[in-house]
Design an enzyme around this catalytic site. Structure first.
Site, PDB file in Angstrom:
ATOM      1  N   CYS A  27       0.840  -1.191   0.000  1.00 43.36           N
ATOM      2  CA  CYS A  27       0.000   0.000   0.000  1.00 43.36           C
ATOM      3  C   CYS A  27       0.876   1.242   0.000  1.00 43.36           C
ATOM      4  O   CYS A  27       2.108   1.156   0.089  1.00 43.36           O
ATOM      5  CB  CYS A  27      -0.937   0.014   1.207  1.00 43.36           C
ATOM      6  SG  CYS A  27      -0.068   0.200   2.779  1.00 43.36           S
ATOM      7  N   CYS A  30       3.250   1.675   2.897  1.00 47.61           N
ATOM      8  CA  CYS A  30       4.510   0.931   2.750  1.00 47.61           C
ATOM      9  C   CYS A  30       5.521   1.761   1.962  1.00 47.61           C
ATOM     10  O   CYS A  30       6.688   1.898   2.349  1.00 47.61           O
ATOM     11  CB  CYS A  30       4.267  -0.391   2.014  1.00 47.61           C
ATOM     12  SG  CYS A  30       3.117  -1.530   2.804  1.00 47.61           S
ATOM     13  N   ASP A 450      10.661  25.908 -33.362  1.00 44.69           N
ATOM     14  CA  ASP A 450      11.830  26.272 -34.153  1.00 44.69           C
ATOM     15  C   ASP A 450      11.511  25.973 -35.620  1.00 44.69           C
ATOM     16  O   ASP A 450      10.700  25.088 -35.922  1.00 44.69           O
ATOM     17  CB  ASP A 450      13.035  25.452 -33.680  1.00 44.69           C
ATOM     18  CG  ASP A 450      14.238  25.642 -34.575  1.00 44.69           C
ATOM     19  OD1 ASP A 450      14.637  26.801 -34.775  1.00 44.69           O
ATOM     20  OD2 ASP A 450      14.758  24.637 -35.092  1.00 44.69           O
ATOM     21  N   ASP A 647      15.301  21.192 -32.342  1.00 49.46           N
ATOM     22  CA  ASP A 647      16.110  20.010 -32.656  1.00 49.46           C
ATOM     23  C   ASP A 647      17.600  20.277 -32.688  1.00 49.46           C
ATOM     24  O   ASP A 647      18.386  19.336 -32.858  1.00 49.46           O
ATOM     25  CB  ASP A 647      15.689  19.424 -34.006  1.00 49.46           C
ATOM     26  CG  ASP A 647      16.190  20.274 -35.176  1.00 49.46           C
ATOM     27  OD1 ASP A 647      16.223  21.517 -35.024  1.00 49.46           O
ATOM     28  OD2 ASP A 647      16.564  19.702 -36.207  1.00 49.46           O
ATOM     29  N   ASP A 651      19.096  25.320 -29.979  1.00 51.04           N
ATOM     30  CA  ASP A 651      17.788  25.306 -29.330  1.00 51.04           C
ATOM     31  C   ASP A 651      17.873  24.856 -27.871  1.00 51.04           C
ATOM     32  O   ASP A 651      16.908  25.029 -27.121  1.00 51.04           O
ATOM     33  CB  ASP A 651      16.830  24.356 -30.065  1.00 51.04           C
ATOM     34  CG  ASP A 651      16.550  24.815 -31.484  1.00 51.04           C
ATOM     35  OD1 ASP A 651      16.456  26.026 -31.691  1.00 51.04           O
ATOM     36  OD2 ASP A 651      16.432  23.951 -32.377  1.00 51.04           O
TER      37      ASP A 651
END
Length: 764
Positions: A27, A30, A450, A647, A651
């Site tokens: 649970c 725990c 971009d 990419d 960036d």
């Protein structure tokens, strides 16, 4: 997957991250105990424990503490972990342990159910069908029930009691505590009523009632709930299993002039690997000869096969469909794309979203509060009930409170949804680094794109050929591309690629001379070729029709004039074209109420042309990396929650500054590392899909939390008997245990609906 400690990423100058499968959790209490124990261990900077994935993630200083000491800290709380070591696969070992536990729970449930059914029949048969009273020996009934109930509690349900005892030894309480106290109370009361009934018979109302059926039914239903929950969470872990299942077991390599089948773990960087049609590619590499179509859908979500030819990369785990080819291994073992994706998904599934902190805080104090409420319920009913019923009714209601208040649903509400959501995203080629990124993505109000490599294809392509005089398109392209064979300029590469696509045979140029920034001169088949801009033509005294290229320039394309033997032969335009899916992705983002902005270092004219083409209204053009940072900050100052999609290396700062950084998987490693979300296939349509999936996941989290809170807010008062004065109705502990079990299953099942999330069909 083996996650060796020495291969773990450093999170600081002197910090490492260790991920360990945890055994024995039942649970959220725990998980909270283990997390607290790890967090207070010297040398640990951060610790998190996920109940749904049964994993602990620990950031620690390797000079101050060892993984063995971390395991000892967990064992000190009565649980255990599996440490990665050498060739041992910790995750496979943990999966085997969980499968064994599932089989044990199933066996115990079946036996408990077989024993509980006659207990229920004996206890309730005479009440439901009065005619059975003459058949059933009610003097002997308690003894039969005692014999049948005892193994249900102390054999089938022994782990509940051992778990409660372990928690008590550490001065803690959890789900096992509630169930153990409730069932043991009912059992001991019934045992006393069976062994010494005269002690209860002071009022002269006959033999006291026994509640063996309550204790047996609760244990049986708890086991059923655990069984269903284990089955559901195993399904929720299906994304990781599916990814790991992509790995082939063997590879066919060339060594010493022979073809050998070796285990995939035995492939070395630089090995030449052979792949036949229908086989899975064992590791990452570059094709050296042969062509084929490769199905990469299990990693990228893209259903169409991808053509592979010499020089192109292949990814381990993908399926070779049509042809045979040979490739050189470039990444093996833990460094392959597949293994990196598995690590990212595991880390994401093990992370916590900020919304989970509320549930964690409540779970931490929930069990002690419930124990107090159960005691209060017992006292109130004992004081207010009639003398002959006070003990039985007080016991009945307090046990119901203990059982119905199990915090499992609360602890599973958030992690199961995040686990299923991030796993489904991975199957669709969207890698989300964690619950925090998932939650932030849901709140995004502006998406910044971009241009180069994100909105556009990232490579110049011939878009227009306008011949003049007696020249044809093929003539102009063949002569220009032949002249460019000696050039490394992007324009030359585009011309050569276009000629190859049209099947043109190119000649070898002579007397090649590049004019920096303007163009080139060369001799092709004895003819003088000049290619370049208008300034180059003026410098050579060559007359060209500049008006023929005005509309191309206005459209953001780069025109190049082609002159053959000082005669104007035509204009070739080159542009970085928008990706086919770009416009559809922008439309989808706008449809979701998001502002879409383009950010680029390119000229304003080119940027505006591309923006018009894909439907973007707002553009920041001519900006350097620092300018991109400033643009993101400006949008955030306007009140936007910003997602940045890029990419390239330039960036990376903007990706890190944005609230959510989204990297194209086809981009640089720096961009991917800086981002919160990675689109494996570099398809812009993954951006609206990632945002929609994040919204669906967080919607599921809120639904789960509502169900869990509402269940306890309504269930505990009902179990305490608040409706009894008006209706005479009390909630049976048996019904309470069934409701408790079903609440956890319902939360996990609701999260599993995310497995059906699909990418929207692309518009034609």
């Amino acid at each position: 997957m083996t996650t060796a400690v020495h291969n773990q990423p450093r999170t600081g100058n002197d910090s490492r991250t260790l991920e360990m499968p945890v055994l024995g959790m039942h649970c959220s209490a725990c998980a909270a105990r283990i997390e607290k124990a790890l967090s207070r261990t010297p040398g640990v900077t951060k610790a998190g424990v996920n109940l749904a994935t049964a994993r602990a993630t620990v950031q620690y200083a390797p000079d101050a503490i060892t993984p063995e000491a971390l395991r000892a800290a967990v064992q000190g709380e009565g649980y255990d972990v599996i440490l990665p070591a050498g060739d041992r696969n910790a995750d496979d070992e943990a999966a085997a342990v969980h499968d064994a536990e599932y089989r044990q729970i199933r066996t115990r449930f079946v036996i408990a159910a077989v024993l509980t059914v006659p207990v229920l029949a004996l206890a309730m048969g005479g009440h439901i069908v009065p005619e059975l009273r003459s058949v059933l020996d009610f003097a002997a009934r308690p003894w039969f029930e005692l014999v049948l109930t005892t193994p249900v509690l102390f054999w089938a349900g022994r782990e509940i009691f051992t778990g409660a005892w372990a928690a008590a030894r550490h001065r803690a309480a959890d789900m096992n505590t509630l169930v153990a106290i409730g069932t043991l109370s009912a059992y001991l009361y019934s045992l006393a009523a069976t062994l010494i009934p005269h002690w209860f018979d002071a009022t002269g109302h006959g033999a006291p009632a026994v509640y063996y059926e309550v204790a047996a039914s609760i244990i049986t239903l708890i086991l059923l709930g655990n069984l269903l929950q284990a089955r559901a969470t195993n399904r929720a872990r299906g994304a990781i299993k599916a990814l790991l299942g992509l790995r082939p077991k063997t590879a066919r390599v060339e060594r010493d002039g022979r073809e050998l089948d070796v285990p995939v773990e035995g492939v070395r960087i630089g090995d030449i690997v052979l792949v036949r049609p229908g086989e899975k590619i064992p590791v990452d590499g570059v094709v050296v000869d042969g062509t084929s179509s490769v199905n990469e859908s299990m990693l990228t979500g893209e259903p169409l096969p991808v053509e592979k030819k010499p020089g192109e990369t292949v990814i381990g785990g993908t399926l070779n469909e049509t042809g045979a080819f040979r490739f050189r291994a470039t990444r093996v073992g833990e460094d392959t794309v597949l293994q990196q994706i598995v690590r990212l998904v595991q880390r994401a599934q093990g992370s916590k979203a900020p919304i989970q902190r509320l549930a964690d805080r409540i779970s931490g104090i929930f069990v002690p509060v419930v124990l107090c409420l159960a005691v209060l319920t017992f006292v109130v009913w004992y004081d207010l009930s009639t003398p002959e019923a006070r003990l039985s009714q007080a016991l009945y209601t307090s046990v119901a409170v203990l059982i119905i208040a199990c915090p499992c649903a609360l602890g599973l509400a958030t992690p199961t949804a995040i686990m299923v959501g991030t796993g489904r995203a991975a199957q669709l080629g969207i890698l989300i680094k964690g619950g925090e990124a998932l939650e932030r993505a849901e709140r995004v109000t502006a998406v910044v794109l971009d241009k180069t490599g994100t909105v556009t294809e990232g490579k110049p392509t011939v878009t227009d050929i306008r011949p003049q005089s007696e020249f044809t398109e093929r003539d102009v392209l063949r002569l220009a591309a032949s002249a460019e064979r000696g050039s490394e300029h992007a324009l030359g590469i585009a011309l050569i690629r276009a000629a190859a696509e049209r099947g043109l045979d190119l000649a070898q140029p002579h007397e090649f001379r590049a004019v920096a920034g303007h163009g080139l001169e060369a001799v092709v088949n004895g003819r003088q070729i000049v290619i370049g801009n208008a300034k180059l033509m003026k410098d050579h005294g060559i007359s060209v029709d500049e008006a023929a290229a005005d509309d191309l320039t206005a459209a953001g394309k780069t025109p190049a004039f082609v002159v053959v033997d000082r005669q104007f032969a035509g204009v070739i335009a080159v542009a970085d074209r928008p990706k086919p899916e770009a416009r559809d992705a922008v439309v989808r983002l706008k449809a979701r109420g998001l502002a879409v902005i383009m950010l680029t270092g390119d000229t304003e004219r080119t940027a505006n042309a591309v923006a018009r083409d894909v439907g973007i209204d707002r553009v920041f053009a001519g900006v350097l990396p620092q300018g991109k940072l400033d643009a993101i900050a400006a949008l955030q100052a306007e009140g936007h929650v910003v997602a940045m999609v890029g990419d390239g290396i330039n960036d990376a700062p903007a990706l890190a500054r944005a609230d959510v950084g989204v990297a194209m998987g086809t981009g640089t490693d720096v961009a991917v590392e800086s981002a919160d979300v990675t689109l494996v296939r570099g398809d812009l349509s993954g951006v609206p899909a990632a945002i929609e999936l994040s919204r669906a996941t967080m919607r599921t989290v809120r639904q789960n939390l509502f169900f869990a809170f509402a269940y306890n807010v309504l269930g505990i008062p009902l179990a305490a008997g608040v409706l009894y004065p008006a209706t005479g109705w009390l909630l049976s502990p048996i019904i309470a245990s069934a409701a408790m079990a079903l609440s956890s299953v319902s939360v996990v099942t609701n999260a599993l609906r995310l497995r059906g999330f699909a990418l929207p069909a692309k518009r034609r």
